[in-house]
Write a protein that holds these residues in place. Structure first.
Motif, mmCIF file in Angstrom:
data_model
loop_
_atom_site.group_PDB
_atom_site.id
_atom_site.type_symbol
_atom_site.label_atom_id
_atom_site.label_comp_id
_atom_site.label_asym_id
_atom_site.label_seq_id
_atom_site.Cartn_x
_atom_site.Cartn_y
_atom_site.Cartn_z
ATOM 1 N N SER A 212 -15.115 2.582 12.189
ATOM 2 C CA SER A 212 -15.303 4.014 11.931
ATOM 3 C C SER A 212 -14.462 4.908 12.840
ATOM 4 O O SER A 212 -14.450 6.107 12.662
ATOM 5 C CB SER A 212 -16.777 4.389 12.124
ATOM 6 O OG SER A 212 -17.581 3.549 11.340
ATOM 7 N N GLU A 239 -17.158 8.709 11.462
ATOM 8 C CA GLU A 239 -17.608 9.049 10.103
ATOM 9 C C GLU A 239 -18.924 9.819 10.042
ATOM 10 O O GLU A 239 -19.208 10.471 9.052
ATOM 11 C CB GLU A 239 -17.742 7.766 9.274
ATOM 12 C CG GLU A 239 -16.400 7.090 9.027
ATOM 13 C CD GLU A 239 -16.493 5.982 7.993
ATOM 14 O OE1 GLU A 239 -15.865 6.124 6.943
ATOM 15 O OE2 GLU A 239 -17.188 4.985 8.237
ATOM 16 N N ARG A 240 -19.738 9.703 11.113
ATOM 17 C CA ARG A 240 -21.066 10.351 11.056
ATOM 18 C C ARG A 240 -21.411 11.003 12.396
ATOM 19 O O ARG A 240 -20.971 10.537 13.452
ATOM 20 C CB ARG A 240 -22.140 9.306 10.719
ATOM 21 C CG ARG A 240 -21.973 8.676 9.354
ATOM 22 C CD ARG A 240 -23.189 7.875 8.932
ATOM 23 N NE ARG A 240 -23.450 6.724 9.803
ATOM 24 C CZ ARG A 240 -22.826 5.560 9.685
ATOM 25 N NH1 ARG A 240 -21.895 5.386 8.757
ATOM 26 N NH2 ARG A 240 -23.123 4.557 10.498
ATOM 27 N N VAL A 282 -16.122 14.685 13.416
ATOM 28 C CA VAL A 282 -16.641 13.862 12.322
ATOM 29 C C VAL A 282 -15.777 14.106 11.089
ATOM 30 O O VAL A 282 -15.563 15.241 10.682
ATOM 31 C CB VAL A 282 -18.117 14.222 12.011
ATOM 32 C CG1 VAL A 282 -18.609 13.441 10.793
ATOM 33 C CG2 VAL A 282 -19.000 13.946 13.218
ATOM 34 N N LYS A 284 -16.238 12.825 7.528
ATOM 35 C CA LYS A 284 -17.258 12.085 6.770
ATOM 36 C C LYS A 284 -16.644 11.009 5.862
ATOM 37 O O LYS A 284 -15.768 11.295 5.053
ATOM 38 C CB LYS A 284 -18.077 13.086 5.944
ATOM 39 C CG LYS A 284 -19.331 12.489 5.333
ATOM 40 C CD LYS A 284 -20.186 13.589 4.733
ATOM 41 C CE LYS A 284 -21.492 13.089 4.185
ATOM 42 N NZ LYS A 284 -21.449 11.943 3.321
ATOM 43 N N ASP A 285 -17.118 9.756 6.044
ATOM 44 C CA ASP A 285 -16.704 8.623 5.191
ATOM 45 C C ASP A 285 -15.188 8.529 4.995
ATOM 46 O O ASP A 285 -14.699 8.254 3.894
ATOM 47 C CB ASP A 285 -17.376 8.722 3.803
ATOM 48 C CG ASP A 285 -18.884 8.461 3.897
ATOM 49 O OD1 ASP A 285 -19.293 7.744 4.830
ATOM 50 O OD2 ASP A 285 -19.640 8.981 3.065
ATOM 51 N N TRP A 286 -14.412 8.729 6.077
ATOM 52 C CA TRP A 286 -12.956 8.758 5.929
ATOM 53 C C TRP A 286 -12.371 7.443 5.419
ATOM 54 O O TRP A 286 -11.328 7.427 4.770
ATOM 55 C CB TRP A 286 -12.275 9.180 7.242
ATOM 56 C CG TRP A 286 -12.412 8.226 8.395
ATOM 57 C CD1 TRP A 286 -13.307 8.311 9.412
ATOM 58 C CD2 TRP A 286 -11.621 7.054 8.667
ATOM 59 N NE1 TRP A 286 -13.127 7.269 10.300
ATOM 60 C CE2 TRP A 286 -12.101 6.484 9.870
ATOM 61 C CE3 TRP A 286 -10.554 6.424 8.021
ATOM 62 C CZ2 TRP A 286 -11.557 5.329 10.429
ATOM 63 C CZ3 TRP A 286 -10.005 5.276 8.576
ATOM 64 C CH2 TRP A 286 -10.500 4.740 9.769
#
Length: 300
Positions: A212, A239-240, A282, A284-286
Motif C-alpha cells: 500500500s 491507501e487508507r 491517502v 484511496k485504493d491507488w
C-alpha cells in the motif's frame, strides 16, 4: 593479442522474496535495489551493472512473479514477462531453504515458453541450508525444466558469486561495454531516492502495509547558496487513513524514524548532506485505480 569482451543483459526472476535484489546488489558490489523481508518489495525493473575486465553484465532485477490480485499486480507481472523477452540470459531464483512450491512451478512453466533465451537456475540463500538440503534442492530444481546451468549461491556471505557471474557472462554476446566504466545503475537518482524512502517505511510496519506504500519525489535540488546540502521534497502515499496512522506512529515518532533512516541511506548513495521533507497522504485504493497508478509512475 586482444581478448574478447562480452556485454549484455541478464535478468533475475522468481517468486516474491527469494533474494533477487540482494543477489543483484552483491554482484554489483553496491546497493542499487532496495531489499526487504516483505514480498513484492521490488516494483520496477532496476538495472545494476557489473564491470569486469572481460565483460559488462547488466542485471535487471524484476518484481516477484505471482498470480496478481490487483491492477498493480497485473502491471508488475506484465513488466516481468516483457523483460524476459529482452535479455540475453535469465536467472531463475529458488531459495535453498524452502521446499519447491506452486509459485516456483508457475514460473518454470512461464520460462519454458520464453523460447531460445538460456535459463540458469540459481539456488539462493545457501547460507540458510545444510549441505544435504542444498544437494536435495539442486536436484529438485533441475527437475523443474531444461536449464543451461544450475548454480548454488549465497549473496549474504558472498559464496559462489564469481561462479554465477562467470556462468551468466558465458551467455552474453561479444560486444564492447554498453555503459561507462564505474556506472553502477542507469536508474534516475530521484527513483533511487524514492525507493530508499519506501524501504525505510517498510521496515517494521505491520504486514498489511507493504503493497500500500508508494513514494514520489516531487523536488530535488541543491540549497541556494550551499553546495554541500541537497533539499529533497518527497510524498508518501497509502491507501487508507488507518494506514496513514500506522506510518505516522505515536506523536509522529514512526514517520521521524523513517525520515532519519532514509536520509542516512540517501546521503550514502549521493555522497552529500541531505535535508528531507517527507509528507504522507491517502490515495484511496491507488493499486486498483489506473489514473492513480499512472500518477505514481506505474504505466501500462
Amino acid at each position: 593479442m586482444t581478448t574478447e569482451h562480452r556485454a549484455g543483459f541478464a535478468c533475475f526472476v522468481g517468486r516474491p522474496n527469494v533474494g533477487k535484489s540482494t543477489l543483484m546488489n552483491a554482484l554489483v558490489g553496491q546497493k542499487v535495489a532496495i531489499t526487504s523481508t516483505k514480498p513484492q518489495t521490488t516494483r520496477r525493473a532496476i538495472r545494476g551493472i557489473v564491470h569486469r575486465p572481460d565483460a559488462q553484465l547488466v542485471i535487471v532485477d524484476t518484481p516477484g512473479l505471482h498470480r496478481p490480485r490487483t491492477l498493480l499486480g497485473e502491471r508488475l507481472d506484465s513488466l516481468v514477462l516483457s523483460t524476459l523477452t529482452e535479455v540475453d540470459v535469465i536467472g531463475f531464483c529458488v531459495p535453498a531453504n524452502e521446499k519447491i512450491g506452486k509459485g516456483d512451478r508457475f514460473i518454470a512453466d512461464k520460462l519454458a515458453q520464453v523460447g531460445k533465451t538460456p535459463v540458469v537456475a540459481v539456488v539462493t540463500k545457501c547460507d540458510l541450508a545444510t549441505r544435504k538440503e542444498i544437494a536435495e534442492q539442486l536436484l529438485a530444481v533441475s527437475e523443474l525444466g531444461e536449464f543451461a546451468d544450475v548454480v548454488p549461491v549465497s549473496a549474504a556471505v558472498g559464496d559462489q558469486l564469481d561462479v554465477l557471474s562467470d556462468v551468466l557472462v558465458k551467455h552474453l554476446p561479444q560486444s564492447p561495454p554498453l555503459y561507462p566504466d564505474g556506472q553502477l545503475t542507469d536508474e534516475p537518482e530521484q527513483v533511487l531516492v524514492a525507493e530508499l524512502i519506501r524501504e525505510a517505511a517498510l521496515e517494521g510496519v505491520r504486514d498489511e502495509l507493504p503493497h500500500s506504500i508508494a513514494v514520489v519525489v516531487d523536488e530535488m535540488m541543491p540549497r541556494e547558496g550551499r553546495d554541500d546540502l541537497l533539499d529533497i521534497y518527497a510524498h508518501m502515499f497509502v491507501e487508507r487513513p488507518s494506514q496513514k496512522a500506522i506510518v505516522i506512529g505515536h506523536r509522529g515518532e514512526r514517520l521521524r524514524e523513517v525520515g532519519t533512516k532514509a536520509r542516512k541511506q540517501i546521503e550514502a548513495l549521493l555522497g552529500t548532506r541531505v535535508y528531507l521533507d517527507l509528507r504522507i497522504s491517502v490515495a484511496k485504493d491507488w493499486q486498483r485505480d489506473p489514473k492513480q497508478l499512472r500518477r505514481l509512475g506505474f504505466y501500462d
